[in-house]
Design a protein around this motif. Structure first.
Motif, short mmCIF file in Angstrom:
data_model
loop_
_atom_site.label_atom_id
_atom_site.label_comp_id
_atom_site.label_asym_id
_atom_site.label_seq_id
_atom_site.Cartn_x
_atom_site.Cartn_y
_atom_site.Cartn_z
N LEU A 1 0.82 -1.20 0.00
CA LEU A 1 0.00 0.00 0.00
C LEU A 1 0.87 1.26 0.00
O LEU A 1 0.57 2.23 -0.72
N GLU A 2 1.93 1.24 0.75
CA GLU A 2 2.85 2.38 0.77
C GLU A 2 3.45 2.62 -0.62
O GLU A 2 3.55 3.76 -1.10
N GLU A 3 3.83 1.54 -1.28
CA GLU A 3 4.43 1.65 -2.61
C GLU A 3 3.43 2.19 -3.64
O GLU A 3 3.74 3.12 -4.39
N TRP A 4 2.23 1.63 -3.66
CA TRP A 4 1.24 2.07 -4.64
C TRP A 4 0.78 3.50 -4.36
O TRP A 4 0.60 4.30 -5.29
N TYR A 5 0.63 3.83 -3.10
CA TYR A 5 0.20 5.18 -2.73
C TYR A 5 1.25 6.21 -3.14
O TYR A 5 0.93 7.28 -3.66
N GLY A 6 2.52 5.86 -2.93
CA GLY A 6 3.59 6.76 -3.33
C GLY A 6 3.64 6.97 -4.83
O GLY A 6 3.82 8.10 -5.32
N THR A 7 3.48 5.89 -5.60
CA THR A 7 3.49 6.00 -7.05
C THR A 7 2.33 6.85 -7.55
O THR A 7 2.48 7.68 -8.45
N TRP A 8 1.17 6.65 -6.97
CA TRP A 8 -0.04 7.41 -7.34
C TRP A 8 0.13 8.88 -7.02
O TRP A 8 -0.22 9.75 -7.82
N GLN A 9 0.70 9.17 -5.86
CA GLN A 9 0.93 10.58 -5.50
C GLN A 9 1.98 11.22 -6.40
O GLN A 9 1.85 12.38 -6.78
N ASP A 10 3.03 10.48 -6.73
CA ASP A 10 4.06 11.01 -7.63
C ASP A 10 3.46 11.39 -8.99
O ASP A 10 3.94 12.30 -9.66
N ALA A 11 2.39 10.66 -9.38
CA ALA A 11 1.71 10.94 -10.65
C ALA A 11 0.57 11.94 -10.45
O ALA A 11 -0.26 12.12 -11.36
N ILE A 12 0.55 12.62 -9.31
CA ILE A 12 -0.48 13.61 -8.96
C ILE A 12 -1.87 12.99 -9.06
O ILE A 12 -2.84 13.62 -9.51
N GLY A 13 -1.96 11.72 -8.69
CA GLY A 13 -3.24 11.03 -8.68
C GLY A 13 -3.74 10.58 -10.02
O GLY A 13 -4.88 10.10 -10.13
N ASP A 14 -2.92 10.72 -11.06
CA ASP A 14 -3.35 10.31 -12.41
C ASP A 14 -3.39 8.79 -12.48
O ASP A 14 -2.34 8.13 -12.37
N PRO A 15 -4.56 8.19 -12.66
CA PRO A 15 -4.65 6.72 -12.65
C PRO A 15 -3.98 6.06 -13.85
O PRO A 15 -3.59 4.89 -13.75
N ALA A 16 -3.86 6.79 -14.95
CA ALA A 16 -3.20 6.21 -16.12
C ALA A 16 -1.69 6.28 -15.97
O ALA A 16 -0.98 5.28 -16.17
N ALA A 17 -1.17 7.45 -15.61
CA ALA A 17 0.27 7.62 -15.47
C ALA A 17 0.85 6.72 -14.38
O ALA A 17 1.99 6.25 -14.49
N SER A 18 0.07 6.48 -13.32
CA SER A 18 0.54 5.62 -12.23
C SER A 18 0.31 4.14 -12.51
O SER A 18 0.70 3.30 -11.70
N ARG A 19 -0.33 3.83 -13.62
CA ARG A 19 -0.69 2.46 -14.04
C ARG A 19 -1.73 1.83 -13.12
O ARG A 19 -1.99 0.62 -13.19
N LEU A 20 -2.34 2.63 -12.28
CA LEU A 20 -3.37 2.12 -11.38
C LEU A 20 -4.59 1.66 -12.15
O LEU A 20 -5.15 0.58 -11.87
N GLN A 21 -5.02 2.44 -13.12
CA GLN A 21 -6.23 2.12 -13.87
C GLN A 21 -6.10 0.79 -14.60
O GLN A 21 -6.97 -0.07 -14.52
N GLU A 22 -4.99 0.59 -15.30
CA GLU A 22 -4.83 -0.65 -16.06
C GLU A 22 -4.61 -1.85 -15.15
O GLU A 22 -5.08 -2.96 -15.43
N THR A 23 -3.92 -1.64 -14.03
CA THR A 23 -3.68 -2.74 -13.10
C THR A 23 -4.97 -3.17 -12.43
O THR A 23 -5.24 -4.37 -12.26
N TYR A 24 -5.78 -2.19 -12.03
CA TYR A 24 -7.06 -2.54 -11.43
C TYR A 24 -7.93 -3.30 -12.43
O TYR A 24 -8.53 -4.33 -12.10
N ALA A 25 -7.99 -2.81 -13.66
CA ALA A 25 -8.82 -3.46 -14.68
C ALA A 25 -8.36 -4.90 -14.92
O ALA A 25 -9.18 -5.81 -15.10
N ALA A 26 -7.04 -5.12 -14.90
CA ALA A 26 -6.51 -6.47 -15.14
C ALA A 26 -6.92 -7.44 -14.05
O ALA A 26 -7.06 -8.65 -14.31
N GLY A 27 -7.11 -6.95 -12.84
CA GLY A 27 -7.46 -7.84 -11.74
C GLY A 27 -8.91 -7.78 -11.32
O GLY A 27 -9.29 -8.38 -10.31
#
Length: 297
Positions: free
Chosen positions: A208-234
């Motif tokens: 959670l610390e790692e993903w939160y840090g990556t998301w914040q570094d991307a200013i919450g952008d779900p695409a730039a942080s790869r959060l959107q695609e990773t969530y969709a994959a799972g």
């Protein structure tokens, strides 16, 4: 202190003597997770409470905690899920904890936090327990037990103070005869290679610390942080026929086809319209002779 004969021990002590379910070590967890520069700033383990979310939110509202506070309970008597559903389990049979975060990203993107937490938890449990966790939009975690999807965990995010309290409830060592409902599951029933909660909790919080840090570094952008695609994959909801039970007693039937940039579930309805769903209860459906029926809560 003179040891008490077994017959004179406090009845409550027996509830905490299950050797299969050892207590968490607050000292060891603090040593492993609270370090300079880390997200996690405080960590407390309590024997029992009503709800870690309620308790931590109260502390946050009073300004008694800072970002990175973690509150863990060995047992919750009034654990809550979405729609105020109750979450109960035997003492020390799962992970029941809440964290306090104050995202430094546009508030319009805070809705991604429950999805981010699901991604982080699933990734951690795949590595540490060898269990494949599927994500049911927006905040349930599923495992497969005897070929059937079962809910093993849930996530609840609530505004508090200047940030958000995120609660996670996860069934770890529950046996079949301990499940609260037939549609529930646990990591043990899904074939986890270990049910020691200490390494599992460490893995989840580090992920959670790692993903939160990556998301914040991307200013919450779900695409730039790869959060959107990773969530969709799972996400087990995508590609399924579902029923969305919406606020106001409305409902919508359709195929779940995407997660959009705001974290909403996109349903393709029978009339060809793509309808975003921002909030609601999603029921996975399976085809039957006369239409569809619910497959999971």
């Amino acid at each position: 202190m003179t040891p008490q004969p077994p017959g004179n021990r406090d009845k409550d002590a027996g509830r905490w003597s299950d050797l299969e379910r050892p207590p968490l070590s607050e000292t060891a967890l603090r040593r492993a997770l609270l370090r300079p520069g880390a997200l996690w700033t405080s960590l407390d383990v309590v024997t029992s409470t009503g709800s870690t979310n309620t308790d931590l939110a109260a502390r946050a509202t009073k300004g008694e905690v800072t970002e990175g506070a973690v509150l863990i309970a060995e047992e919750q008597s009034a654990g809550r899920g979405r729609l105020d559903r109750r979450w109960t389990a035997p003492p020390r049979s799962g992970l029941f904890f809440s964290v306090y975060l104050t995202p430094r990203v546009p508030m319009s993107r805070w809705g991604w936090l429950p999805l981010l937490t699901g991604v982080a938890t699933a990734a951690a449990l795949a590595r540490s327990a060898g269990v494949d966790i599927a994500l049911k939009w927006p905040n349930d975690m599923l495992v497969t037990v005897d070929g059937t999807e079962r809910k093993t965990g849930g996530i609840l995010a609530e505004r508090a103070g200047d940030g958000v309290v995120i609660g996670i409830g996860l069934n770890v060592s529950l046996h079949a005869d301990e499940l609260p409902v037939p549609t529930a599951g646990s990591l043990a029933l899904a074939g986890a290679r270990g049910t020691d909660r200490d390494p599992l909790l460490r893995a989840v919080l580090r992920s959670l610390e790692e993903w939160y840090g990556t998301w914040q570094d991307a200013i919450g952008d779900p695409a730039a942080s790869r959060l959107q695609e990773t969530y969709a994959a799972g996400c087990a909801t995508l590609g399924r026929s579902v029923r969305a039970e919406l606020p106001g007693d409305a409902e919508l039937l359709g195929e779940a086809v995407a997660i959009d940039g705001d974290g909403r579930l996109i349903l393709a309805t029978a009339d060809g319209v793509q309808q975003p769903v921002a909030a609601g209860d999603i029921v996975h459906l399976r085809a039957t002779g006369g239409g569809y029926s619910g497959q999971s809560e």
